[in-house]
Scaffold this motif. Structure first.
Motif, PDB file in Angstrom:
ATOM      1  N   ASP A 418      -0.548 -35.021  -9.827  1.00  0.00           N
ATOM      2  CA  ASP A 418      -1.723 -35.169  -8.966  1.00  0.00           C
ATOM      3  C   ASP A 418      -1.353 -35.609  -7.551  1.00  0.00           C
ATOM      4  O   ASP A 418      -2.191 -35.538  -6.637  1.00  0.00           O
ATOM      5  CB  ASP A 418      -2.707 -36.180  -9.565  1.00  0.00           C
ATOM      6  CG  ASP A 418      -3.464 -35.605 -10.746  1.00  0.00           C
ATOM      7  OD1 ASP A 418      -3.330 -34.393 -11.012  1.00  0.00           O
ATOM      8  OD2 ASP A 418      -4.185 -36.367 -11.421  1.00  0.00           O
ATOM      9  N   ASN A 419      -0.128 -36.064  -7.351  1.00  0.00           N
ATOM     10  CA  ASN A 419       0.338 -36.356  -5.988  1.00  0.00           C
ATOM     11  C   ASN A 419       0.200 -35.130  -5.085  1.00  0.00           C
ATOM     12  O   ASN A 419       0.157 -35.260  -3.857  1.00  0.00           O
ATOM     13  CB  ASN A 419       1.800 -36.803  -6.006  1.00  0.00           C
ATOM     14  CG  ASN A 419       1.963 -38.257  -6.405  1.00  0.00           C
ATOM     15  OD1 ASN A 419       1.211 -39.117  -5.945  1.00  0.00           O
ATOM     16  ND2 ASN A 419       2.939 -38.536  -7.245  1.00  0.00           N
ATOM     17  N   PHE A 420       0.145 -33.946  -5.718  1.00  0.00           N
ATOM     18  CA  PHE A 420       0.117 -32.711  -4.929  1.00  0.00           C
ATOM     19  C   PHE A 420      -1.226 -31.978  -5.023  1.00  0.00           C
ATOM     20  O   PHE A 420      -1.296 -30.774  -4.769  1.00  0.00           O
ATOM     21  CB  PHE A 420       1.290 -31.821  -5.336  1.00  0.00           C
ATOM     22  CG  PHE A 420       2.599 -32.407  -4.893  1.00  0.00           C
ATOM     23  CD1 PHE A 420       3.094 -32.176  -3.623  1.00  0.00           C
ATOM     24  CD2 PHE A 420       3.312 -33.254  -5.737  1.00  0.00           C
ATOM     25  CE1 PHE A 420       4.274 -32.754  -3.201  1.00  0.00           C
ATOM     26  CE2 PHE A 420       4.504 -33.839  -5.321  1.00  0.00           C
ATOM     27  CZ  PHE A 420       4.986 -33.588  -4.046  1.00  0.00           C
ATOM     28  N   LEU A 421      -2.260 -32.742  -5.368  1.00  0.00           N
ATOM     29  CA  LEU A 421      -3.607 -32.212  -5.157  1.00  0.00           C
ATOM     30  C   LEU A 421      -3.827 -32.019  -3.656  1.00  0.00           C
ATOM     31  O   LEU A 421      -3.305 -32.798  -2.854  1.00  0.00           O
ATOM     32  CB  LEU A 421      -4.652 -33.183  -5.708  1.00  0.00           C
ATOM     33  CG  LEU A 421      -4.775 -33.244  -7.237  1.00  0.00           C
ATOM     34  CD1 LEU A 421      -5.624 -34.449  -7.642  1.00  0.00           C
ATOM     35  CD2 LEU A 421      -5.386 -31.947  -7.774  1.00  0.00           C
ATOM     36  N   PRO A 422      -4.557 -30.998  -3.247  1.00  0.00           N
ATOM     37  CA  PRO A 422      -4.740 -30.732  -1.806  1.00  0.00           C
ATOM     38  C   PRO A 422      -5.189 -31.960  -1.023  1.00  0.00           C
ATOM     39  O   PRO A 422      -4.713 -32.205   0.095  1.00  0.00           O
ATOM     40  CB  PRO A 422      -5.793 -29.623  -1.791  1.00  0.00           C
ATOM     41  CG  PRO A 422      -5.609 -28.916  -3.086  1.00  0.00           C
ATOM     42  CD  PRO A 422      -5.224 -29.975  -4.077  1.00  0.00           C
ATOM     43  N   GLU A 423      -6.121 -32.740  -1.587  1.00  0.00           N
ATOM     44  CA  GLU A 423      -6.619 -33.903  -0.855  1.00  0.00           C
ATOM     45  C   GLU A 423      -5.553 -34.982  -0.691  1.00  0.00           C
ATOM     46  O   GLU A 423      -5.566 -35.747   0.282  1.00  0.00           O
ATOM     47  CB  GLU A 423      -7.864 -34.482  -1.536  1.00  0.00           C
ATOM     48  CG  GLU A 423      -7.668 -34.918  -2.978  1.00  0.00           C
ATOM     49  CD  GLU A 423      -7.997 -33.831  -3.992  1.00  0.00           C
ATOM     50  OE1 GLU A 423      -8.405 -34.183  -5.115  1.00  0.00           O
ATOM     51  OE2 GLU A 423      -7.844 -32.637  -3.647  1.00  0.00           O
ATOM     52  N   ASN A 424      -4.616 -35.061  -1.643  1.00  0.00           N
ATOM     53  CA  ASN A 424      -3.538 -36.052  -1.517  1.00  0.00           C
ATOM     54  C   ASN A 424      -2.461 -35.583  -0.555  1.00  0.00           C
ATOM     55  O   ASN A 424      -1.875 -36.389   0.189  1.00  0.00           O
ATOM     56  CB  ASN A 424      -2.941 -36.359  -2.890  1.00  0.00           C
ATOM     57  CG  ASN A 424      -3.893 -37.139  -3.770  1.00  0.00           C
ATOM     58  OD1 ASN A 424      -4.726 -37.900  -3.260  1.00  0.00           O
ATOM     59  ND2 ASN A 424      -3.793 -36.963  -5.081  1.00  0.00           N
ATOM     60  N   ILE A 425      -2.185 -34.289  -0.550  1.00  0.00           N
ATOM     61  CA  ILE A 425      -1.222 -33.736   0.408  1.00  0.00           C
ATOM     62  C   ILE A 425      -1.704 -33.989   1.835  1.00  0.00           C
ATOM     63  O   ILE A 425      -0.923 -34.343   2.722  1.00  0.00           O
ATOM     64  CB  ILE A 425      -1.021 -32.224   0.162  1.00  0.00           C
ATOM     65  CG1 ILE A 425      -0.324 -31.993  -1.180  1.00  0.00           C
ATOM     66  CG2 ILE A 425      -0.201 -31.600   1.303  1.00  0.00           C
ATOM     67  CD1 ILE A 425      -0.211 -30.523  -1.558  1.00  0.00           C
ATOM     68  N   ALA A 426      -3.013 -33.819   2.045  1.00  0.00           N
ATOM     69  CA  ALA A 426      -3.590 -33.972   3.390  1.00  0.00           C
ATOM     70  C   ALA A 426      -3.430 -35.376   3.941  1.00  0.00           C
ATOM     71  O   ALA A 426      -3.419 -35.571   5.157  1.00  0.00           O
ATOM     72  CB  ALA A 426      -5.067 -33.580   3.367  1.00  0.00           C
ATOM     73  N   LYS A 427      -3.281 -36.359   3.067  1.00  0.00           N
ATOM     74  CA  LYS A 427      -3.164 -37.751   3.511  1.00  0.00           C
ATOM     75  C   LYS A 427      -1.760 -38.100   3.994  1.00  0.00           C
ATOM     76  O   LYS A 427      -1.570 -39.122   4.653  1.00  0.00           O
ATOM     77  CB  LYS A 427      -3.530 -38.696   2.359  1.00  0.00           C
ATOM     78  CG  LYS A 427      -4.957 -38.580   1.871  1.00  0.00           C
ATOM     79  CD  LYS A 427      -5.159 -39.462   0.635  1.00  0.00           C
ATOM     80  CE  LYS A 427      -6.534 -39.277   0.042  1.00  0.00           C
ATOM     81  NZ  LYS A 427      -6.681 -40.068  -1.229  1.00  0.00           N
ATOM     82  N   ARG A 428      -0.788 -37.281   3.665  1.00  0.00           N
ATOM     83  CA  ARG A 428       0.612 -37.622   3.948  1.00  0.00           C
ATOM     84  C   ARG A 428       1.159 -36.843   5.132  1.00  0.00           C
ATOM     85  O   ARG A 428       0.739 -35.717   5.411  1.00  0.00           O
ATOM     86  CB  ARG A 428       1.492 -37.343   2.716  1.00  0.00           C
ATOM     87  CG  ARG A 428       1.219 -38.247   1.524  1.00  0.00           C
ATOM     88  CD  ARG A 428       2.292 -38.076   0.459  1.00  0.00           C
ATOM     89  NE  ARG A 428       2.362 -36.699  -0.016  1.00  0.00           N
ATOM     90  CZ  ARG A 428       1.696 -36.225  -1.062  1.00  0.00           C
ATOM     91  NH1 ARG A 428       0.871 -37.025  -1.740  1.00  0.00           N
ATOM     92  NH2 ARG A 428       1.818 -34.967  -1.425  1.00  0.00           N
TER      93      ARG A 428
END
Length: 498
Positions: A418-428
């Motif tokens: 889940d680290n690579f859900l789109p919303e999490n990718i956008a935060k990094r």
């Protein structure tokens, strides 16, 4: 009297040498004071620095993490023997290093073990040579040409699946060896156009020699990092190097004899030629020398072999250690291939978002390339207020970058796609995740590796179920040419009913 005089002379000589060395170290530290006064710095033991941390391979990555914890900063300076290195896991600094033309040259000390006359091609070439050489080789890895290799990727993946299936219901087994053997076959065919018969004496000899050579390079990488590279240059190492050179030369000779020398290089993509053919045409165009062909071909064989097989093994291992995640990956694959996998097409790869997340997470916790290093081509600004001198080396420990809690949160060491859900990718920051490096000097073969890996997983996971009693938290990674394991966990295999 003469014995006493000899002892006095020896003591005096030792004192003079110590004072001379101390003076040189003082001058060197003075030279880099503009950097060390602005970045938190670990000096370690005089003349040794923190070099002692590299001799226990089981704790190298642990020490790197502890060093960042000690300096309480994502960028700092660390002395190894008498050489200062900037270490950074700060995404904005990484962006600067990987994208700036001032950092196109590779770190001379970090990659010293590649300068062996066999494996010093694109990986370590100076920027001036690297640019035309990469341009000459890049058509081999162009999108259309990789698509042309899909039948090869499918055959290889099916071969891996069949061999693993033979181990089903036999308890925990070594699966890494099988993946290595199949990976070498794929590399030899797609790069050199050579079909190697499995089980033949020659094939076994090549597998053994390649693995032994890479193991020696691992030792050399440790020794050269502290100025003791000569310790790894044993007679066995020289024998292996000569064998590899002779092997590549013989493969080149076979290709020369069977190919039409008049073929035009512009037909490369349409003809889906192997890399060796492109390299030989580059010789005729004056881009490559004969030695370049030898070195670049073996570099590509070794690089594709090491990164691809390491990634494939690690992915299957992560599936075995996380049954819930494996089930979710399987269900997604079955939704795309309800009747089983016969041949994977490029469009199929676009329908598997959770598989992509799983692979990305695997590459995060176990990046095939655990660290990269660059060297400043001139005095240049590294970050606001910090200008580093020409030739200073910067190390980016990707393994540590991918596990820093400041970037990935308090559960950074946990395996979580889940680290690579789109919303999490956008935060990094985009440079928080760089499994194949970043920028113009990234890994040229990353698309080859990514696609061949996905096809292996599709064939294997659709037909087989993996498990292991080895715990994820008990894994100990060690530095090799790529990321290695202190102990390669065995895996149990079951054949799926549907």
């Amino acid at each position: 009297m003469s014995a006493l005089f000899g002892t006095d002379t020896l003591i005096l000589t030792a004192i003079i040498l110590l004072l001379t060395a101390s003076w040189h170290l003082y001058q060197k530290r003075k030279l880099y004071r503009n950097v060390t006064s602005k970045l938190p710095t670990l000096y370690g033991i005089p003349f040794i620095g923190l070099a002692y941390q590299f001799f226990d391979l089981n704790k190298v990555y642990q020490y790197v993490g502890l060093n960042f914890d000690t300096i309480k900063n994502l960028t700092g300076c660390i002395w190894v023997a008498t050489t200062p290195f900037v270490f950074t896991v700060e995404p904005e600094v990484i962006k600067r290093v990987t994208s700036s033309p001032d950092f196109l040259n590779k770190s001379k000390d970090l990659y010293a073990h590649f300068h062996n006359g066999v494996l010093n091609g694109l990986i370590v070439s100076p920027a001036k040579k690297w640019k035309p050489d990469r341009k000459a080789i890049s058509p081999f890895l162009a999108h259309n040409n990789i698509i042309g290799f899909f039948p090869c990727f499918n055959d290889n993946a099916n071969n891996v699946k069949n061999k693993l299936e033979c181990l089903a219901e036999q308890g925990e087994q070594d699966i890494f060896t099988i993946i290595k053997e199949c990976g070498l076959q794929l590399s030899l065919f797609t790069i050199m156009g050579i079909e190697m018969e499995e089980g033949s004496e020659k094939y076994s000899e090549i597998v053994h020699a390649l693995n032994a050579f890479i193991d020696h390079m691992t030792k050399n990488s440790v020794y050269t990092s502290v100025g003791l590279g000569f310790l790894s240059r044993t007679p066995q190492y020289r024998t292996l190097r000569k064998y590899i050179q002779d092997l590549v030369q013989s493969l080149i000779k076979v290709n020369r004899e069977r190919k039409d020398e008049s073929e035009d290089i512009s037909n490369f993509v349409e003809d889906k030629q192997m890399m060796i053919e492109l390299a030989l045409k580059a010789v005729r165009q004056g881009v490559f020398s004969e030695k370049d062909v030898e070195i670049e071909c073996f570099t590509m064989i070794a690089a594709s072999f090491e990164t691809s097989v390491s990634a494939a093994y690690t992915c299957l291992l992560m599936l075995a250690m996380h049954p819930d995640i494996q089930e979710r990956v399987f269900q997604e694959i079955r939704s795309v291939f309800p009747d089983g996998v016969t041949a994977v097409e490029y469009d199929d790869l676009k329908k598997l978002p959770y598989l992509d997340m799983f692979i990305a997470e695997t590459m995060r916790v176990a990046p095939p390339i655990p660290y990269i290093g660059r060297q400043a081509s001139q005095d240049t600004e590294l970050c606001p207020g910090v200008t580093i001198p020409k030739d200073m080396q910067i190390v980016i420990p990707i393994y540590e970058l991918h596990r820093r809690k400041e970037i990935w949160g308090p559960n950074a060491n946990r395996f979580n796609p889940d680290n690579f859900l789109p919303e999490n990718i956008a935060k990094r920051h985009p440079c928080s995740y760089i499994p194949f490096s970043k920028g113009p000097r990234n890994c040229i073969g990353f698309r080859y590796a990514e696609i061949s890996l996905r096809i292996i997983l599709l064939h294997a996971v659709r037909s087989l179920k993996f498990s292991t009693t080895f715990k994820y938290e008990d894994i100990v990674h060690i530095p090799k040419v790529t990321l290695g394991y202190q102990m390669e966990p065995p895996v149990s295999i079951e054949v799926r009913a549907n």
